[in-house]
Design a protein around this motif. Structure first.
Motif, mmCIF file in Angstrom:
data_model
loop_
_atom_site.group_PDB
_atom_site.id
_atom_site.type_symbol
_atom_site.label_atom_id
_atom_site.label_comp_id
_atom_site.label_asym_id
_atom_site.label_seq_id
_atom_site.Cartn_x
_atom_site.Cartn_y
_atom_site.Cartn_z
ATOM 1 N N ILE A 63 26.316 65.962 64.975
ATOM 2 C CA ILE A 63 25.152 66.810 64.700
ATOM 3 C C ILE A 63 25.570 68.263 64.880
ATOM 4 O O ILE A 63 25.955 68.689 65.961
ATOM 5 C CB ILE A 63 23.940 66.427 65.564
ATOM 6 C CG1 ILE A 63 24.273 66.292 67.045
ATOM 7 C CG2 ILE A 63 23.361 65.106 65.080
ATOM 8 C CD1 ILE A 63 23.052 65.959 67.896
ATOM 9 N N CYS A 64 25.522 69.007 63.775
ATOM 10 C CA CYS A 64 26.026 70.388 63.710
ATOM 11 C C CYS A 64 24.946 71.259 63.088
ATOM 12 O O CYS A 64 24.750 71.232 61.859
ATOM 13 C CB CYS A 64 27.306 70.450 62.885
ATOM 14 S SG CYS A 64 28.642 69.404 63.506
ATOM 15 N N PHE A 65 24.240 72.031 63.904
ATOM 16 C CA PHE A 65 23.074 72.781 63.436
ATOM 17 C C PHE A 65 23.064 74.214 63.973
ATOM 18 O O PHE A 65 23.448 74.460 65.117
ATOM 19 C CB PHE A 65 21.785 72.092 63.895
ATOM 20 C CG PHE A 65 21.475 70.818 63.156
ATOM 21 C CD1 PHE A 65 20.665 70.828 62.039
ATOM 22 C CD2 PHE A 65 22.011 69.615 63.589
ATOM 23 C CE1 PHE A 65 20.380 69.651 61.358
ATOM 24 C CE2 PHE A 65 21.737 68.443 62.914
ATOM 25 C CZ PHE A 65 20.922 68.450 61.791
ATOM 26 N N ASP A 66 22.581 75.115 63.120
ATOM 27 C CA ASP A 66 22.190 76.440 63.581
ATOM 28 C C ASP A 66 20.810 76.385 64.229
ATOM 29 O O ASP A 66 20.557 77.031 65.239
ATOM 30 C CB ASP A 66 22.156 77.424 62.404
ATOM 31 C CG ASP A 66 23.493 78.094 62.155
ATOM 32 O OD1 ASP A 66 24.336 78.101 63.077
ATOM 33 O OD2 ASP A 66 23.696 78.595 61.041
ATOM 34 N N ASP A 67 19.907 75.634 63.625
ATOM 35 C CA ASP A 67 18.509 75.583 64.039
ATOM 36 C C ASP A 67 18.330 74.558 65.153
ATOM 37 O O ASP A 67 18.594 73.361 64.968
ATOM 38 C CB ASP A 67 17.651 75.218 62.826
ATOM 39 C CG ASP A 67 16.168 75.331 63.096
ATOM 40 O OD1 ASP A 67 15.637 74.464 63.817
ATOM 41 O OD2 ASP A 67 15.538 76.281 62.581
ATOM 42 N N SER A 68 17.846 74.992 66.307
ATOM 43 C CA SER A 68 17.712 74.098 67.462
ATOM 44 C C SER A 68 16.617 73.052 67.277
ATOM 45 O O SER A 68 16.698 71.952 67.839
ATOM 46 C CB SER A 68 17.430 74.910 68.725
ATOM 47 O OG SER A 68 18.592 75.556 69.163
ATOM 48 N N TYR A 69 15.591 73.376 66.517
ATOM 49 C CA TYR A 69 14.525 72.399 66.251
ATOM 50 C C TYR A 69 15.067 71.241 65.421
ATOM 51 O O TYR A 69 14.849 70.071 65.746
ATOM 52 C CB TYR A 69 13.384 73.103 65.530
ATOM 53 C CG TYR A 69 12.223 72.214 65.165
ATOM 54 C CD1 TYR A 69 11.336 71.757 66.123
ATOM 55 C CD2 TYR A 69 12.003 71.860 63.835
ATOM 56 C CE1 TYR A 69 10.255 70.960 65.786
ATOM 57 C CE2 TYR A 69 10.924 71.064 63.483
ATOM 58 C CZ TYR A 69 10.052 70.614 64.453
ATOM 59 O OH TYR A 69 8.995 69.819 64.114
ATOM 60 N N LEU A 70 15.804 71.554 64.349
ATOM 61 C CA LEU A 70 16.382 70.503 63.519
ATOM 62 C C LEU A 70 17.435 69.715 64.297
ATOM 63 O O LEU A 70 17.568 68.502 64.118
ATOM 64 C CB LEU A 70 16.975 71.102 62.251
ATOM 65 C CG LEU A 70 15.981 71.800 61.320
ATOM 66 C CD1 LEU A 70 16.703 72.366 60.098
ATOM 67 C CD2 LEU A 70 14.866 70.852 60.891
ATOM 68 N N PHE A 71 18.182 70.397 65.150
ATOM 69 C CA PHE A 71 19.130 69.710 66.032
ATOM 70 C C PHE A 71 18.403 68.679 66.883
ATOM 71 O O PHE A 71 18.863 67.542 67.045
ATOM 72 C CB PHE A 71 19.833 70.747 66.904
ATOM 73 C CG PHE A 71 20.737 70.176 67.967
ATOM 74 C CD1 PHE A 71 22.089 69.998 67.729
ATOM 75 C CD2 PHE A 71 20.233 69.826 69.219
ATOM 76 C CE1 PHE A 71 22.922 69.473 68.712
ATOM 77 C CE2 PHE A 71 21.056 69.304 70.202
ATOM 78 C CZ PHE A 71 22.400 69.132 69.942
ATOM 79 N N SER A 72 17.248 69.066 67.441
ATOM 80 C CA SER A 72 16.479 68.165 68.295
ATOM 81 C C SER A 72 15.948 66.969 67.509
ATOM 82 O O SER A 72 15.919 65.842 68.016
ATOM 83 C CB SER A 72 15.323 68.923 68.948
ATOM 84 O OG SER A 72 15.792 70.039 69.668
#
Length: 459
Positions: A63-72
C-alpha cells in the motif's frame, strides 16, 4: 530502571470497532481541504474495495499512498479480507520493483502513477459512483498482521512483521497515558504514514479514538495557521520543528508529538514559542514500537519509559527493553548507548552502522551497496561527518576504468553523475554530500576498514 504503572482501568481500542454501527454515520474520519470525510463514506469505500479484493488471489499487497485517508481505506479493507498489508518505507518505483522481484508483495494498492509488474488497484480521491451496502462487512479475522520495512544491518530493507493485536496494544498504551491531551482535537502530520511512527500516530490512534485526521502532509510552517483554527494535535518530525520560523505569528497547538530523533533543549523551547506548547518527544523503534517519552522542562531532561515498559542497561552499555508491544528479542538489539539515573535514562549515541540524519534512519551499508553496484565504482565506504551544524554522509570511493573516464571531465562532474545515478534508489538525505577518490579503501591491521583514517580524510 523500571517505570511500570498499574493502570486503574484498561482501555480497549480495536480496529474492528472503527466501522461499528454504534458510531454515528456522519462522524468525521478525516478532512481534505474544506471537505469533511465521514464514517459513512469510509464504510462505503472500504466495503467497495473489499468486494474488489475478494476476487483476487494475491495475499500480500503493498500500500503506497500520498493520501492518508485512501491509505486507511486500503489498510482496513485488506485486513477485513484476511490479506496482509505490506507498507514500504518509501514510494520510489525502482526500489518497489526490486522489492517486488524479491517477493515482498504480490499486488499493489496506490493513488500514484506507479508502474510495477504486478496486479495494481488504483484508488482515487473522487467520490464513489454507486452506493455499497455497508452491512456486508465480513467478520474480522484473527491473527492479522502488517509488514513494514526498516533499515537492516545488511543494508537491505528489513521486513518487520507487526501483529495487529500489538499495534492495537500500542494505541491503548498511548491512550492510557495521553487520551485527555488528544481528546477533542484534530490530527495533522508532517510525517509519512509509510513508517510506523506515522502509521501509529497519524492513522491508527485517530481512527480508534474517533479523531479526524488531515489527509495530506503538512510541509511548511505557513500551512499550520488555518489548521490551528480548531484544537490541533501535530504529529511532527524534529527536522520540521527545527525549521519553524520564530518571526511568524505564534500559533497554538493543543499537543505536539515528535519522534525520529531527539530535540535539543533550545529547540524544544523554540517550538513552544512558535506553537504554544512543549513537544512530547517519543523514543522507540520500528521493531519495538514506543519505548519512552520526555517533555523538556529543563536541560538534560531524561527519558521516561511508558507504563508497563521496563528499560535496563546491557553489559556493553546499550539499552535493553522489556515491553508488551513486541514478542521477540527486539528489545535486546536496539544498539543505542544509554546512561541511567534516578530520574530516567539518557541517550548517548548509536553503536551500529545505522544512523539518523534529519530524523531518517539510514543504513550506511545500504548506501555503500548501491555505490558499489554502479559500473563506475569498485569499492566504497560511507561515514557520517559533521558539516557546519549538520550531519551529512561522506563517501570514499575507488573508481573502475569507466569511472576514471568520467572523471576526465572533472571531479565535480563525476560526483554529480554519481549522485544522479543513486537518486532512483536512495532518498535525497542519504545522498553523499562529500567525496574522496582513493586508490584503495584503508584497512587496519585486522583487515577491517580503518574508519579513523576515513574520518581524517574529511577533516
Amino acid at each position: 530502571m523500571d517505570n511500570q504503572k498499574n493502570a486503574t482501568s484498561r482501555l480497549t481500542l480495536r480496529l474492528n470497532r472503527v466501522l461499528c454501527e454504534d458510531r454515528p454515520s456522519d462522524m468525521p474520519i478525516a478532512w481534505r481541504g474544506s471537505e469533511s470525510l465521514t464514517l459513512s463514506d469510509f464504510r462505503q469505500r472500504i466495503t467497495s474495495l473489499i468486494a474488489q479484493l475478494r476476487s483476487t488471489p494475491q495475499q500480500r499487497w503493498a500500500i503506497c499512498f500520498d493520501d492518508s485517508y485512501l491509505f486507511s481505506v486500503a489498510l482496513l479493507a485488506l485486513l477485513y479480507c484476511g490479506k496482509t498489508p505490506v507498507i514500504p518505507g518509501h514510494l520510489r518505483q525502482a526500489l518497489l520493483q526490486e522489492q517486488k522481484l524479491q517477493h515482498a508483495f504480490d499486488g499493489l494498492l496506490t493513488d500514484l502513477d506507479l508502474q510495477l509488474e504486478c496486479p495494481t488497484l488504483v484508488l482515487s480521491a473522487s467520490g464513489l459512483t454507486q452506493h455499497i451496502d455497508t452491512a456486508a462487512l465480513p467478520d474480522w479475522p484473527e491473527n492479522t498482521e502488517v509488514i513494514l520495512f526498516t533499515s537492516g544491518s545488511t543494508g537491505q530493507p528489513k521486513p518487520v512483521h507487526k501483529p495487529v493485536a500489538l499495534l492495537e496494544a500500542e494505541s491503548e498504551l498511548l491512550a492510557q497515558n495521553w487520551k485527555t491531551l488528544f481528546s477533542g482535537t484534530r490530527v495533522a502530520a508532517t510525517v509519512s504514514h509509510q513508517h510506523l511512527y506515522g502509521l501509529t500516530f497519524r492513522i491508527l490512534l485517530p481512527l480508534v479514538l474517533g479523531l479526524p485526521f488531515h489527509t495530506q502532509i503538512t510541509e511548511y510552517h505557513e500551512q499550520l495557521g488555518p489548521l490551528t483554527s480548531q484544537p490541533l494535535t501535530l504529529i511532527a518530525s524534529p527536522a520540521y520543528l527545527k525549521r519553524l520560523d520564530p518571526e511568524l505569528p505564534a500559533l497554538n497547538c493543543r499537543m505536539i508529538v515528535s519522534a525520529g530523533g531527539p530535540l535539543s533543549f533550545d529547540e524544544s523551547q523554540r517550538v513552544a514559542q512558535c506553537l504554544g506548547v512543549l513537544p512530547c518527544e517519543i523514543y522507540g523503534t520500528s521493531e519495538t514500537g514506543i519505548i519512552a517519552s520526555r517533555q523538556q522542562q529543563h536541560h538534560d531532561q531524561p527519558w521516561l519509559a511508558f507504563g508497563g515498559i521496563a528499560v535496563t542497561q546491557q553489559a556493553d552499555g546499550t539499552i535493553a527493553v522489556d515491553s508488551p508491544l513486541f514478542n521477540d528479542d527486539s528489545g535486546l538489539n536496539i544498539h543505542d548507548l544509554i546512561r541511567i539515573d534516578e530520574q530516567g535514562f539518557h541517550l548517548l549515541g548509536r553503536k551500529d552502522r545505522v544512523v539518523k540524519i534529519e530524523e531518517k534512519r539510514l543504513s550506511l551499508t545500504e548506501v555503500e551497496r548501491r555505490l558499489i553496484a554502479l559500473d563506475e565504482i569498485s569499492d566504497a565506504a560511507i561515514i557520517p561527518v559533521t558539516q557546519g551544524d549538520r550531519i551529512v554522509l561522506a563517501a570514499a570511493i575507488v573508481l573502475t576504468a569507466s569511472g576514471e573516464k568520467i572523471r576526465l571531465k572533472g571531479d565535480n562532474h563525476l560526483t554529480q553523475y554519481l549522485r544522479q545515478s543513486l537518486r532512483q534508489w536512495i532518498e535525497p538525505v542519504a545522498l553523499p554530500k562529500r567525496w574522496r577518490i582513493l586508490s584503495a579503501i584503508p584497512l587496519n591491521p585486522q583487515s577491517k576498514r580503518a574508519y579513523s583514517e576515513l574520518q581524517e580524510l574529511f577533516l
